[in-house]
Design a protein around this motif. Sequence first.
Motif, short mmCIF file in Angstrom:
data_model
loop_
_atom_site.label_atom_id
_atom_site.label_comp_id
_atom_site.label_asym_id
_atom_site.label_seq_id
_atom_site.Cartn_x
_atom_site.Cartn_y
_atom_site.Cartn_z
N ILE A 46 56.47 51.91 8.68
CA ILE A 46 56.82 51.54 10.06
C ILE A 46 57.99 52.38 10.55
O ILE A 46 57.98 52.88 11.68
N MET A 47 59.02 52.57 9.71
CA MET A 47 60.13 53.43 10.10
C MET A 47 59.66 54.85 10.37
O MET A 47 60.15 55.53 11.27
N GLY A 48 58.67 55.31 9.58
CA GLY A 48 58.17 56.67 9.72
C GLY A 48 57.07 56.83 10.75
O GLY A 48 56.48 57.91 10.86
N THR A 49 56.78 55.78 11.51
CA THR A 49 55.79 55.75 12.60
C THR A 49 54.36 55.90 12.12
O THR A 49 53.46 56.18 12.91
N LEU A 50 54.10 55.70 10.82
CA LEU A 50 52.73 55.75 10.31
C LEU A 50 52.02 54.41 10.51
O LEU A 50 50.79 54.33 10.38
N ASP A 51 52.77 53.38 10.80
CA ASP A 51 52.21 52.05 11.08
C ASP A 51 53.07 51.41 12.17
O ASP A 51 54.20 51.84 12.41
N LYS A 52 52.52 50.39 12.82
CA LYS A 52 53.25 49.70 13.89
C LYS A 52 53.62 48.29 13.46
O LYS A 52 52.83 47.62 12.78
N ILE A 81 60.56 63.89 11.80
CA ILE A 81 60.35 63.14 10.57
C ILE A 81 59.66 64.01 9.52
O ILE A 81 58.70 64.72 9.83
N GLY A 82 60.15 63.94 8.29
CA GLY A 82 59.48 64.57 7.16
C GLY A 82 59.09 63.51 6.14
O GLY A 82 59.75 62.46 6.04
N ASN A 155 63.15 71.04 10.30
CA ASN A 155 64.51 70.49 10.44
C ASN A 155 64.49 69.05 10.95
O ASN A 155 65.09 68.72 11.98
N PRO A 156 63.81 68.15 10.23
CA PRO A 156 63.67 66.78 10.71
C PRO A 156 64.99 66.03 10.69
O PRO A 156 65.92 66.37 9.95
N SER A 157 65.05 64.97 11.48
CA SER A 157 66.23 64.12 11.49
C SER A 157 66.33 63.32 10.20
O SER A 157 67.43 63.01 9.72
#
Length: 219
Positions: A46-52, A81-82, A155-157
């Motif tokens: 969820i933090m990585g936006t792969l799920d909601k 994101i990486g 160069n991800p955050s």
Amino acid sequence: MIEIKDIKKSFGELEVLKGISLSIDKGEIVSIVGPSGAGKTTLLQIMGTLDKPDSGSVLLDGTLVHGLRSTALAEFRNRHIGFVFQFHQLLPEFTALENVMMPSLIGHVSPKDAKEKARELLDFMGLADRAGHKPKELSGGEKQRVAVARALVNNPSVIFADEPSGSLDTQNKQELHQLFFDLRDKFGQTFVIVTHDEELASLTDRTIHMKDGKIIETE
């Protein structure tokens, strides 16, 4: 840098996350630990936006990520994101260099600039002489370092890592753990790492303990 507020997530009748709130600062290396089924990987996804989430919010670099439409979300993920997974997820038909270049090419960086950045990262990883090798020609430790280079190329955050050393032997595991701290020192990189590895957790700036979908302790 990351602000998570009251994240809840269920799969059917199973409540996996029960109101998670968490802040992570830029340049921080945070580990998330807990027994299987605690909700660690779901939270990471969820933090990585792969799920909601079902409810709650994730603010990443000032952006409410789950409010973005699918195309904008994919672009945000590519730029900010990486990811590093337990099993490197390298594309077998491409060389190490090509695998590292891939996120940059997807982000419409010129092939010349993408190749230059990928070579720089592989050199930093000690893999300059392995750039032309395909995954089947690399050791487990080399594959995982290529995966880390791929995660870094735009160069991800933040880099989200799910059991990144789980498939490695002791020596490669220790080298990978040290690499995370070297990257933080050189690039100011932020890491959020789900792990069962107590040694890695003990090295991180902060350890988040989860159980039954809740944060029970932070140290």
